[in-house]
Design a protein around this motif. Structure first.
Motif, PDB file in Angstrom:
ATOM      1  N   VAL A   1       5.647  -1.107   1.505  1.00 25.03           N
ATOM      2  CA  VAL A   1       5.441  -1.872   0.273  1.00 25.03           C
ATOM      3  C   VAL A   1       6.030  -3.271   0.365  1.00 25.03           C
ATOM      4  N   VAL A   2       6.833  -3.526   1.400  1.00 27.05           N
ATOM      5  CA  VAL A   2       7.376  -4.867   1.667  1.00 27.05           C
ATOM      6  C   VAL A   2       7.269  -5.142   3.163  1.00 27.05           C
ATOM      7  N   ALA A   3       7.302  -6.425   3.512  1.00 22.20           N
ATOM      8  CA  ALA A   3       7.305  -6.825   4.930  1.00 22.20           C
ATOM      9  C   ALA A   3       8.005  -8.165   5.051  1.00 22.20           C
ATOM     10  N   PHE A   4       8.616  -8.399   6.200  1.00 22.66           N
ATOM     11  CA  PHE A   4       9.346  -9.642   6.461  1.00 22.66           C
ATOM     12  C   PHE A   4       8.902 -10.178   7.810  1.00 22.66           C
ATOM     13  N   SER A   5       8.670 -11.477   7.896  1.00 23.82           N
ATOM     14  CA  SER A   5       8.189 -12.052   9.160  1.00 23.82           C
ATOM     15  C   SER A   5       9.312 -12.132  10.183  1.00 23.82           C
TER      16      SER A   5
ATOM     17  N   ASN B   1       3.463  -3.128 -10.522  1.00 22.63           N
ATOM     18  CA  ASN B   1       2.345  -2.276 -10.968  1.00 22.63           C
ATOM     19  C   ASN B   1       1.339  -1.999  -9.858  1.00 22.63           C
ATOM     20  N   ALA B   2       1.635  -2.512  -8.653  1.00 22.30           N
ATOM     21  CA  ALA B   2       0.807  -2.292  -7.455  1.00 22.30           C
ATOM     22  C   ALA B   2      -0.605  -2.866  -7.593  1.00 22.30           C
ATOM     23  N   LYS B   3      -0.790  -3.808  -8.504  1.00 23.42           N
ATOM     24  CA  LYS B   3      -2.118  -4.403  -8.687  1.00 23.42           C
ATOM     25  C   LYS B   3      -2.350  -5.605  -7.778  1.00 23.42           C
ATOM     26  N   GLU B   4      -1.283  -6.142  -7.205  1.00 21.19           N
ATOM     27  CA  GLU B   4      -1.429  -7.298  -6.315  1.00 21.19           C
ATOM     28  C   GLU B   4      -0.320  -7.301  -5.270  1.00 21.19           C
TER      29      GLU B   4
ATOM     30  N   VAL C   1      -2.661 -11.705  -3.492  1.00 17.77           N
ATOM     31  CA  VAL C   1      -3.936 -11.015  -3.308  1.00 17.77           C
ATOM     32  C   VAL C   1      -4.107 -10.081  -4.502  1.00 17.77           C
ATOM     33  N   ASP C   2      -5.072 -10.416  -5.349  1.00 22.25           N
ATOM     34  CA  ASP C   2      -5.312  -9.600  -6.540  1.00 22.25           C
ATOM     35  C   ASP C   2      -6.768  -9.147  -6.607  1.00 22.25           C
TER      36      ASP C   2
ATOM     37  N   HIS D   1      -8.115  -6.486  -4.855  1.00 23.70           N
ATOM     38  CA  HIS D   1      -8.379  -5.076  -4.548  1.00 23.70           C
ATOM     39  C   HIS D   1      -8.957  -4.372  -5.764  1.00 23.70           C
ATOM     40  N   HIS D   2      -9.885  -3.453  -5.538  1.00 25.75           N
ATOM     41  CA  HIS D   2     -10.403  -2.590  -6.600  1.00 25.75           C
ATOM     42  C   HIS D   2      -9.540  -1.332  -6.616  1.00 25.75           C
ATOM     43  N   GLY D   3      -8.512  -1.353  -7.431  1.00 28.11           N
ATOM     44  CA  GLY D   3      -7.519  -0.293  -7.414  1.00 28.11           C
ATOM     45  C   GLY D   3      -6.175  -0.878  -7.018  1.00 28.11           C
ATOM     46  N   GLU D   4      -5.263  -0.033  -6.560  1.00 26.23           N
ATOM     47  CA  GLU D   4      -3.913  -0.493  -6.243  1.00 26.23           C
ATOM     48  C   GLU D   4      -3.791  -0.987  -4.802  1.00 26.23           C
TER      49      GLU D   4
END
Length: 708
Positions: A60-64, A76-79, A94-95, A97-100
């Motif tokens: 759910v997270v990432a770091f370069s 809310n996992a929408k974006e 990024v918003d 996606h169709h869904g979460e």
């Protein structure tokens, strides 16, 4: 395993990652980002993002790696949101996606942020601008995981559709999806530049070759949901963390499980990282703790125990920590045991039982070794009988004892019997080739007729003399293709010394070819490999090696001639070329030029993009990558036109041109939906438009504006 040191960060640890500068970044489920000293776990600095993650079994997270970028799924996992980790400002979202949003990732070179969703889509965002650049091949169900090869050449996605998708970030081309799983694929990990581990919901773990798609191995004994994966590449070790708080340990050389509970903690393991510098495994748990473990714990004890020849203590310690078996200390112990065992066998063959027992006395207290010792002495109880039968020429009885006690095959006596058999077989074959010699051949084979494993060969020798003759002629003429065809049809030929000579010759050729390759004498190596490809045991490896060598030869010739076109095309065929000094130089130049082109793409300047990438317009292996960049550029032009209120007809023309050049992808579909909301009277229908695709794009299609 004992904890070296630990630190609490209040809530579930959802990311542990060692950055390029050696700093450890730790993120908890409240999305508090902490920069820590990896040895002491002391705080350097940090910041709060304010996103609460209730679910964190996926990334759910990432770091370069370069510490410049950070991404997270929203509460809310929408974006998914991309941040500048230095300024803490949002770069993009990024918003679409169709869904979460299901998981996120940033490639090892920090070029792209990837957003994966329940809709099976994965969007790639340029980290500098936050703009959508391309999409990965779509799955038909939720994307559960995303992983990258360490060289940043490959990205893989795993899905609920039971498939794994691979995409080459160098050539911007997809591979066929892997379909080896019968359950939703939940976790991915590149093991090296050629192998990918995928684990599904039923805990089936498959290691696949990313180039061929073939299954290399299935890992056994996983009985819990795997939550985290990491590797220690230098020693080929794999660590799998589970929901019940176990760390499973595997040897990637043998693919065997070394320990089902290498580490056990009281909470679900939610983050895992390996520090190759200190050889420490870092474990993050749901209850908010970060703990460090020394994977070579106990090594110092082995040194003292070896001095005292306390092999039981050594064995017990290695059982507790199986990684100790890869130390030089334990290698000495193994060599000592093997040498002692071989000496004991020789003593038993001589009838010196007491001396043999004394030699192995140091190992009697180790249950596993003691079992081996007892079996050894039990087997050798009838060795004198075997010896007697052999000396009296009662070969059937002697070989029956060998079948009952295969360990006798190591003895000099058995080897002497086998040499005599092979010599007799060769002589019998010679007799059979002449009409008057058949009776002599029968007499020569008589002592062996009651031996089950010899009977078949005797029958074939007596009836297939001509085959043996053809076999010898083929060897003399070095017609190895015919040799192995005859062997395939007549397995009895393997009993002849000519077959042993043939195999030794193949081994010699293989060693010599590798020696030439190390010396850089590719021409000599290729000549040998052309011969070696006629040997079945080497055929597949040689074929693969020949393709690589031919690519390398063309590559180095191209470098010498200043032919960048051929050089880049060969790099697309053989990834190994990217590791050469010239390959690294060309790849760095390409990455720098792409980075420069992206600055123009983000403002829709097709001329600037073209000028930045002018040197690649004739390189066919770069067409897909070029198409991706120009497609992005023209999307920016279309988006700007919509913002500026450009006329409906001009934008419609731009949409038609885009689809004619690049086909229909998520970028144009999303833009088209926005366009339709703004220009509701438009009758434009994407379904009936003439379409192309990224793979069909060519530099001749470049225009200043997609709207013209």
């Amino acid at each position: 395993m004992q904890v070296v040191n630990s630190q609490s960060i209040s809530s579930a640890v959802i990311l542990l990652k060692i950055l390029d500068d050696g700093t450890l970044v730790a993120i908890n489920s409240d999305t508090t980002v902490r920069m820590l000293y990896k040895e002491t776990l002391e705080l350097i600095n940090g910041f709060k993002v304010g996103i609460k993650h209730e679910r964190y079994k996926t990334k759910v997270v990432a770091f370069s790696n370069n510490a410049h970028y950070f991404t997270s799924i929203s509460s809310n996992a929408k974006e998914s949101i991309l941040y500048n980790a230095q300024t803490k400002k949002i770069i993009g979202k990024v918003d679409r996606h169709h869904g979460e949003v299901s998981c996120v990732g940033i490639d090892p070179l920090s070029r792209f942020m990837f957003s994966c969703g329940d809709d099976g889509k994965t969007f790639a965002i340029d980290t500098q601008s936050g703009n959508l650049v391309f999409t990965l091949p779509m799955h038909i169900d939720t994307v559960n995981d995303i992983a990258f090869s360490t060289n940043a050449n490959w990205v893989a996605t795993a899905s609920y559709d039971r498939k794994v998708s691979l995409f080459n970030l160098v050539t911007m081309t997809p591979k066929d999806k892997f379909k080896g799983h019968s359950a939703p694929v939940m976790k991915l990990q590149f093991l090296n530049q050629n192998e990918l581990l995928s684990i599904d919901k039923s805990s089936t773990a498959i290691i696949s070759d990313i180039h061929t798609g073939e299954i290399i191995k299935k890992l056994e004994a996983i009985h819990d949901d795997v939550t985290q994966i990491c590797i220690y590449e230098d020693e080929n070790l794999l660590f799998l963390a589970t929901e019940l708080g176990y760390v499973l340990l595997y040897d990637l050389t043998t693919f065997q499980q070394l320990s089902p509970k290498y580490i056990k903690v009281s909470s679900m393991i939610t983050a895992l990282e390996f520090d190759a510098q200190t050889k420490h495994l870092l474990v993050g748990t749901e209850d908010g703790f970060i703990s460090r473990y020394n994977i070579y714990e106990g090594e110092e004890k082995l040194k003292q125990w070896l001095k005292n020849k306390d092999f039981r203590a050594i064995h017990t310690e290695v059982e507790k920590n199986p990684i100790l078996q890869f130390t030089k200390i334990y290698e000495l112990v193994v060599n000592f045991w093997n040498n002692s065992l071989e000496k004991a066998k020789i003593l038993l063959q001589k009838g010196e039982k007491k001396t043999a027992l004394a030699l192995l006395a140091h190992f009697k207290n180790i249950p596993a070794k003691n079992t081996t010792i007892q079996q050894l002495f039990k087997d050798y109880e009838q060795f004198d009988t075997f010896k007697k039968f052999a000396q009296e020429g009662k070969l059937t009885l002697a070989y029956n004892l060998v079948n009952a006690h295969p360990i006798y095959k190591d003895s000099a006596l058995y080897k002497a019997l086998e040499n005599r058999w092979k010599k007799s077989l060769v002589q019998a074959q010679k007799y059979v080739l002449s009409e008057k010699g058949v009776q002599k051949a029968k007499e020569l084979m008589t002592p062996y007729r009651g031996i089950t494993q010899k009977t078949k060969f005797i029958q074939e020798v007596m009836t297939n003399g001509e085959v043996y003759k053809r076999f010898r002629v083929a060897i003399t003429q070095k017609d190895f293709k015919v040799c192995f065809e005859l062997i395939k049809q007549n397995p009895f030929l393997k009993e002849f010394p000519e077959y042993d000579t043939l195999i030794k010759y193949a081994d010699t050729l293989y060693i010599k070819s590798n020696q030439y390759l190390k010396e850089g004498n590719t021409h000599a190596a290729v000549k040998i490999l052309r011969v070696l490809r006629n040997f079945p045991d080497f055929k597949t490896e040689v074929k693969k090696l020949m393709v690589e060598l031919e690519s390398k030869q063309k590559f180095f010739n191209a470098i010498e001639d200043g032919d960048d076109i051929t050089a880049y095309n060969m790099m697309a065929i053989s990834e190994d070329l990217l590791l050469t000094p010239d390959g690294k130089k060309l790849h760095t130049r390409w990455n720098n030029d792409v980075q420069n082109a992206n600055r123009y793409a983000v403002i829709g300047d097709a001329v600037g993009v073209k000028n930045s990438l002018e040197n690649y317009m004739n390189i066919s292996s770069k067409y897909r990558s070029l198409a991706t960049i120009f497609g992005w550029t023209y999307m920016v032009q279309l988006e700007d036109a919509l913002k500026d209120g450009t006329s409906q007809l001009i934008i419609e023309n731009g949409i038609k041109n885009y689809i004619l050049n690049f086909g229909v992808q998520d970028q144009i579909e999303n833009f088209f939906n926005l366009f339709k909301k703004t220009y509701k009277s438009s009758k434009l229908n994407l379904e009936i438009l003439t379409k192309s695709s990224l793979s069909m794009w060519r530099p001749s299609m470049i225009v200043k504006s997609i709207l013209d």
